[in-house]
Design a protein around this motif. Sequence first.
Motif, mmCIF file in Angstrom:
data_model
loop_
_atom_site.group_PDB
_atom_site.id
_atom_site.type_symbol
_atom_site.label_atom_id
_atom_site.label_comp_id
_atom_site.label_asym_id
_atom_site.label_seq_id
_atom_site.Cartn_x
_atom_site.Cartn_y
_atom_site.Cartn_z
ATOM 1 N N THR A 13 0.843 -1.201 0.000
ATOM 2 C CA THR A 13 0.000 0.000 0.000
ATOM 3 C C THR A 13 0.876 1.248 0.000
ATOM 4 O OG1 THR A 13 -0.118 0.310 2.402
ATOM 5 C CG2 THR A 13 -1.687 -1.234 1.407
ATOM 6 N N ASP A 14 0.265 2.391 -0.298
ATOM 7 C CA ASP A 14 0.998 3.659 -0.265
ATOM 8 C C ASP A 14 0.697 4.450 1.002
ATOM 9 O OD1 ASP A 14 -1.570 4.591 -0.674
ATOM 10 O OD2 ASP A 14 -1.203 5.343 -2.702
ATOM 11 N N THR A 15 0.132 3.782 2.007
ATOM 12 C CA THR A 15 -0.263 4.480 3.231
ATOM 13 C C THR A 15 -0.323 3.498 4.399
ATOM 14 O OG1 THR A 15 -1.944 5.961 4.166
ATOM 15 C CG2 THR A 15 -2.746 4.107 2.874
ATOM 16 N N ASP A 16 -0.483 4.035 5.612
ATOM 17 C CA ASP A 16 -0.667 3.221 6.819
ATOM 18 C C ASP A 16 -2.154 2.895 6.941
ATOM 19 O OD1 ASP A 16 -1.046 2.219 9.382
ATOM 20 O OD2 ASP A 16 0.369 3.599 10.317
ATOM 21 N N THR A 17 -2.497 1.634 6.817
ATOM 22 C CA THR A 17 -3.914 1.277 6.768
ATOM 23 C C THR A 17 -4.614 1.340 8.127
ATOM 24 O OG1 THR A 17 -3.362 -1.090 6.895
ATOM 25 C CG2 THR A 17 -3.703 -0.132 4.690
ATOM 26 N N LEU A 18 -3.879 1.413 9.225
ATOM 27 C CA LEU A 18 -4.545 1.562 10.529
ATOM 28 C C LEU A 18 -5.402 2.823 10.530
ATOM 29 C CD1 LEU A 18 -5.129 0.982 13.508
ATOM 30 C CD2 LEU A 18 -2.932 2.062 14.068
ATOM 31 N N ALA A 52 5.880 0.616 20.305
ATOM 32 C CA ALA A 52 4.857 0.716 19.268
ATOM 33 C C ALA A 52 3.587 -0.048 19.639
ATOM 34 C CB ALA A 52 5.412 0.205 17.940
ATOM 35 N N GLN A 53 3.746 -1.234 20.246
ATOM 36 C CA GLN A 53 2.547 -2.008 20.579
ATOM 37 C C GLN A 53 1.680 -1.268 21.585
ATOM 38 O OE1 GLN A 53 2.926 -6.199 21.070
ATOM 39 N NE2 GLN A 53 1.062 -6.411 22.277
ATOM 40 N N GLN A 54 2.292 -0.615 22.557
ATOM 41 C CA GLN A 54 1.528 0.134 23.561
ATOM 42 C C GLN A 54 0.714 1.239 22.884
ATOM 43 O OE1 GLN A 54 3.821 1.516 26.933
ATOM 44 N NE2 GLN A 54 2.340 3.110 27.415
ATOM 45 N N MET A 55 1.330 1.933 21.928
ATOM 46 C CA MET A 55 0.611 3.015 21.255
ATOM 47 C C MET A 55 -0.460 2.465 20.334
ATOM 48 S SD MET A 55 0.395 6.225 21.264
ATOM 49 C CE MET A 55 -1.241 6.668 20.689
ATOM 50 N N LYS A 56 -0.165 1.388 19.663
ATOM 51 C CA LYS A 56 -1.168 0.795 18.773
ATOM 52 C C LYS A 56 -2.399 0.394 19.575
ATOM 53 C CE LYS A 56 -0.298 -1.933 15.196
ATOM 54 N NZ LYS A 56 0.075 -3.100 14.352
ATOM 55 N N GLU A 57 -2.192 -0.176 20.745
ATOM 56 C CA GLU A 57 -3.319 -0.582 21.583
ATOM 57 C C GLU A 57 -4.095 0.626 22.100
ATOM 58 O OE1 GLU A 57 -1.914 -4.975 23.166
ATOM 59 O OE2 GLU A 57 -1.384 -3.225 24.369
ATOM 60 N N LYS A 58 -3.398 1.727 22.376
ATOM 61 C CA LYS A 58 -4.104 2.962 22.772
ATOM 62 C C LYS A 58 -5.031 3.421 21.651
ATOM 63 C CE LYS A 58 -0.637 5.131 25.848
ATOM 64 N NZ LYS A 58 -1.438 5.632 26.972
ATOM 65 N N LEU A 132 -3.095 -9.989 15.650
ATOM 66 C CA LEU A 132 -4.414 -10.497 16.019
ATOM 67 C C LEU A 132 -5.009 -9.623 17.122
ATOM 68 C CD1 LEU A 132 -3.531 -14.303 16.114
ATOM 69 C CD2 LEU A 132 -4.590 -13.027 14.240
ATOM 70 N N LEU A 133 -6.284 -9.303 16.979
ATOM 71 C CA LEU A 133 -6.956 -8.477 17.968
ATOM 72 C C LEU A 133 -7.612 -9.347 19.039
ATOM 73 C CD1 LEU A 133 -8.724 -5.795 15.721
ATOM 74 C CD2 LEU A 133 -6.407 -5.788 16.663
ATOM 75 N N GLU A 134 -7.499 -8.896 20.277
ATOM 76 C CA GLU A 134 -8.139 -9.606 21.388
ATOM 77 C C GLU A 134 -9.643 -9.358 21.341
ATOM 78 O OE1 GLU A 134 -6.621 -9.771 25.762
ATOM 79 O OE2 GLU A 134 -8.121 -8.171 25.659
ATOM 80 N N VAL A 135 -10.392 -10.432 21.530
ATOM 81 C CA VAL A 135 -11.857 -10.357 21.542
ATOM 82 C C VAL A 135 -12.357 -10.993 22.835
ATOM 83 C CG1 VAL A 135 -13.995 -11.071 20.405
ATOM 84 C CG2 VAL A 135 -12.005 -10.419 19.023
ATOM 85 N N THR A 136 -13.198 -10.275 23.569
ATOM 86 C CA THR A 136 -13.803 -10.794 24.797
ATOM 87 C C THR A 136 -15.309 -10.579 24.723
ATOM 88 O OG1 THR A 136 -11.816 -10.261 26.079
ATOM 89 C CG2 THR A 136 -13.841 -10.629 27.313
ATOM 90 N N ASP A 137 -16.070 -11.631 24.999
ATOM 91 C CA ASP A 137 -17.535 -11.558 24.924
ATOM 92 C C ASP A 137 -17.989 -11.001 23.572
ATOM 93 O OD1 ASP A 137 -17.781 -12.540 27.540
ATOM 94 O OD2 ASP A 137 -17.634 -10.522 28.390
ATOM 95 N N GLY A 142 -9.524 -3.779 22.121
ATOM 96 C CA GLY A 142 -8.524 -2.747 21.824
ATOM 97 C C GLY A 142 -7.117 -3.216 22.090
ATOM 98 N N LYS A 143 -6.985 -4.396 22.677
ATOM 99 C CA LYS A 143 -5.659 -4.984 22.905
ATOM 100 C C LYS A 143 -5.329 -5.959 21.777
ATOM 101 C CE LYS A 143 -5.675 -4.746 27.969
ATOM 102 N NZ LYS A 143 -5.551 -5.547 29.222
ATOM 103 N N LEU A 144 -4.036 -6.235 21.623
ATOM 104 C CA LEU A 144 -3.610 -7.265 20.698
ATOM 105 C C LEU A 144 -3.575 -8.606 21.414
ATOM 106 C CD1 LEU A 144 -0.646 -5.596 18.757
ATOM 107 C CD2 LEU A 144 -3.054 -5.685 18.133
ATOM 108 N N GLN A 145 -3.843 -9.636 20.664
ATOM 109 C CA GLN A 145 -3.700 -10.995 21.188
ATOM 110 C C GLN A 145 -2.269 -11.419 20.909
ATOM 111 O OE1 GLN A 145 -6.722 -13.798 19.805
ATOM 112 N NE2 GLN A 145 -5.148 -15.371 19.698
ATOM 113 N N GLY A 146 -1.439 -11.387 21.940
ATOM 114 C CA GLY A 146 -0.022 -11.704 21.743
ATOM 115 C C GLY A 146 0.763 -10.477 21.321
ATOM 116 N N ILE A 147 1.824 -10.718 20.547
ATOM 117 C CA ILE A 147 2.784 -9.673 20.198
ATOM 118 C C ILE A 147 2.452 -9.069 18.842
ATOM 119 C CG2 ILE A 147 5.242 -9.209 19.777
ATOM 120 C CD1 ILE A 147 5.868 -11.573 21.633
#
Length: 197
Positions: A13-18, A52-58, A132-137, A142-147
């Motif tokens: 891609t030509d951009t950050d897809t987040l 980076a992971q901390q900010m991504k989760e924020k 992978l995104l964490e899913v509960t119920d 908003g958290k990642l599942q793992g690293i």
Amino acid sequence: MTIAFFDFDGTITDTDTLWQIIRFQKGNGAMYRGVLQLLPGLLQLKLKLIPAQQMKEKVLRHFFAGMKESDFQAGCNAFCEEALPKMIRPQALKAIREHQQAGHEVVVVTASAYNWVAPWCQRLNIRCIGSLLEVTDEAITGKLQGINCNGEEKVNRIKQVYHLNDYTEIYAYGDSSGDKPMLALAGNKSSFRPFRN
């Protein structure tokens, strides 16, 4: 056998897809308001004061926490259908097609979430390895599942799926420091080929 690993954001891609998935699902107004609220953390990330992971989760928490996974995935599917094709670098798509025509296996390995990259990959009949995104119920937390699938974790995730000794030739494509461990898997470092339109 030959295999080719492609980074996604900035390479295919030509951009950050987040930020693009946020814009697509939440709208420009919500995205810009969120950026302002998240600005202190984004500055800390720029200065390498937080990982980076901390900010991504924020970011993910701010925009998607509590959202039903099914609704989120429906938005991701629509994103891949309607918006993502405009962000794909033609030269990257050409390289993917050339590998496929030569009978090579093609894999996208990305720090972006599997949810909004895999539907695009499936249309091209290529595998996706992503964060992978964490899913509960049945809701996104908003958290990642793992690293976060970046840096050395890209190699770890690849090795969980593939026995690299089975391949006589390995190609790797990336555009950032987070791709360097994956690029090192390639037999020829010149396999680092960022695409520009």
